[in-house]
Scaffold this motif. Sequence first.
Motif, short mmCIF file in Angstrom:
data_model
loop_
_atom_site.label_atom_id
_atom_site.label_comp_id
_atom_site.label_asym_id
_atom_site.label_seq_id
_atom_site.Cartn_x
_atom_site.Cartn_y
_atom_site.Cartn_z
N MET A 117 1.05 -1.19 -0.01
CA MET A 117 0.12 0.02 0.03
C MET A 117 1.02 1.12 0.02
N ASN A 118 0.61 2.05 -1.07
CA ASN A 118 1.57 3.18 -1.26
C ASN A 118 0.62 4.33 -1.27
N SER A 119 1.24 5.45 -0.87
CA SER A 119 0.40 6.71 -0.90
C SER A 119 -0.80 6.70 -0.36
N LEU A 120 -0.69 6.34 1.06
CA LEU A 120 -1.69 6.14 2.08
C LEU A 120 -2.53 7.28 2.19
N LYS A 121 -3.92 7.31 2.31
CA LYS A 121 -4.89 8.35 2.57
C LYS A 121 -5.49 8.08 3.81
N GLY A 122 -6.10 9.04 4.34
CA GLY A 122 -6.86 8.80 5.90
C GLY A 122 -8.08 7.92 5.40
N GLU A 123 -8.61 7.83 4.24
CA GLU A 123 -9.94 7.00 4.09
C GLU A 123 -9.31 5.55 3.92
N ASP A 124 -8.05 5.27 3.67
CA ASP A 124 -7.55 3.73 3.81
C ASP A 124 -7.48 3.33 5.39
N ALA A 125 -7.69 3.96 6.22
CA ALA A 125 -7.60 3.49 7.55
C ALA A 125 -8.76 2.53 8.04
#
Length: 127
Positions: free
Chosen positions: A83-91
């Motif tokens: 998982m790259n360029s993780l965003k808050g919505e990936d939590a």
Amino acid sequence: QVQLVESGGELVQAGGSLRLSCAASGGTFSAYAVGWFRQTPGKEREFVAAISRSGGATDYTDSVKGRFTISRDNAKATVYLQMNSLKGEDAAVYYCAEEYSLLEGTTITTATAYVYWGQGTQVTVSS
């Protein structure tokens, strides 16, 4: 009996990377398609990525395309989710799932089609 154990979840800053692992035991791993799903409180489990028995076919939900990569090492009976360029919505809590697949090249994207599930690993993304 098939058992799946996820690992690799942790707290990461937005924009960072993580690699989740799903180690399988029991059964013939190369005969199973595998999927990654995620879930946040109060929401249904969401499809993230899937891979066919030999790894020749993959599938992703639109929101992670270009950022996440699913792969597998059948010799190690392990599936990975980079998982790259993780965003808050990936939590979320990320789960791997495994299901016997008769056909090579088949990915399974529906949670209800999977019989075997891991216990989940928590991914937290800080802004």
